[in-house]
Motif scaffolding. Structure first.
Motif, PDB file in Angstrom:
ATOM      1  N   GLU A 206     -21.069 -19.553 -17.683  1.00 51.25           N
ATOM      2  CA  GLU A 206     -20.654 -18.387 -16.908  1.00 51.25           C
ATOM      3  C   GLU A 206     -21.192 -18.435 -15.470  1.00 51.25           C
ATOM      4  N   GLY A 207     -20.402 -17.902 -14.556  1.00 51.97           N
ATOM      5  CA  GLY A 207     -20.828 -17.762 -13.173  1.00 51.97           C
ATOM      6  C   GLY A 207     -20.732 -19.019 -12.334  1.00 51.97           C
TER       7      GLY A 207
ATOM      8  N   ALA B  48     -19.139 -29.408 -12.858  1.00 51.76           N
ATOM      9  CA  ALA B  48     -18.200 -29.475 -11.746  1.00 51.76           C
ATOM     10  C   ALA B  48     -16.803 -29.070 -12.196  1.00 51.76           C
ATOM     11  N   VAL B  49     -16.391 -29.594 -13.343  1.00 48.35           N
ATOM     12  CA  VAL B  49     -15.070 -29.242 -13.874  1.00 48.35           C
ATOM     13  C   VAL B  49     -15.059 -27.801 -14.376  1.00 48.35           C
ATOM     14  N   TRP B  50     -16.117 -27.384 -15.074  1.00 48.15           N
ATOM     15  CA  TRP B  50     -16.180 -25.995 -15.555  1.00 48.15           C
ATOM     16  C   TRP B  50     -16.025 -25.025 -14.391  1.00 48.15           C
ATOM     17  N   GLY B  51     -16.725 -25.291 -13.296  1.00 42.67           N
ATOM     18  CA  GLY B  51     -16.667 -24.408 -12.139  1.00 42.67           C
ATOM     19  C   GLY B  51     -15.284 -24.372 -11.514  1.00 42.67           C
TER      20      GLY B  51
ATOM     21  N   ARG C  52     -28.327 -26.872  -7.605  1.00 40.05           N
ATOM     22  CA  ARG C  52     -29.046 -25.609  -7.791  1.00 40.05           C
ATOM     23  C   ARG C  52     -28.316 -24.650  -8.726  1.00 40.05           C
ATOM     24  N   PHE C  53     -27.030 -24.935  -9.008  1.00 41.72           N
ATOM     25  CA  PHE C  53     -26.262 -24.074  -9.910  1.00 41.72           C
ATOM     26  C   PHE C  53     -26.280 -24.593 -11.352  1.00 41.72           C
TER      27      PHE C  53
END
Length: 199
Positions: free
Chosen positions: A34-35, A84-87, A26-27
């Motif tokens: 960003e975010g 996943a890595v960015w987050g 969902r993200f």
């Protein structure tokens, strides 16, 4: 140039943590990076009302400031989502230490400056205990060795990944190093196409 990563390590011993757990789908609707910190481990970190789950390790002191995770086997399996890595990077995670990582996740980590030292199961178990006490871990990328307390152990990391992390490199920068050769190749293709058309 990052040669050493040091900080509080949080134990996350779950095996087979896939990219949907790291970054729920969902993200993924954002068109920018960003975010994404809010989405990282969202279902583990937050309850249905959006409040922090007090039992989750990253919601506890001192691990709220953790920049290193000691993880279970086969971390990062599942889909190839780079989010996943960015987050994880946005959340402040600089390294995950474990026995094994999914291949695509490993490649995405290298491209985005997330270190993934690979260690033996025995060393991982010792580090989980140390991390459970809020201990700091130091990861020496040059020497491929990690230390904490009375633990000092080597880790595996391929040469290309080690160089990328130390020099802050990524695929785009590597490609730009060959810009002249690429332009020469393209010019040759254009010449061949003109000759072919004129025949």
């Amino acid at each position: 140039m990052i040669k050493t990563i040091k900080g509080v390590a949080a134990p996350l011993p779950l095996a087979n943590v896939d990219t949907d757990v790291i970054m729920p789908k969902r993200f993924l609707i954002t068109i920018t990076r960003e975010g994404l910190a809010d989405g990282t481990f969202a279902d583990l970190r937050f309850d249905n009302a959006g409040g922090p789950r007090p039992e989750f390790i990253l919601n506890k002191t001192p691990w709220t400031k953790a920049n290193i995770l000691v993880v279970g086997d086969n971390f990062g399996c599942g889909s190839s989502r780079e989010h996943a890595v960015w987050g994880m990077r946005q959340l402040g995670i600089d390294a995950c230490i474990g026995t094994s990582f999914a291949g695509i996740f490993y490649d995405n980590a290298r491209k985005n400056g997330l270190a993934l030292p690979i260690i033996s199961p025995e060393t991982r178990d010792l580090l989980l205990q140390a991390a459970g006490n809020g201990t700091e871990i130091t990861i020496d990328l040059n020497g491929r060795r990690l230390t904490t307390g009375n633990i000092s152990a080597p880790f595996e990391m391929d040469d290309a990944t080690q160089t990328a992390l130390i020099q802050g490199r990524n695929d785009t920068l590597d490609t730009l190093e060959h810009a002249d050769a690429i332009r020469d190749y393209e010019a040759g293709l254009n010449s061949e196409m003109r000759v072919s058309v004129n025949k």
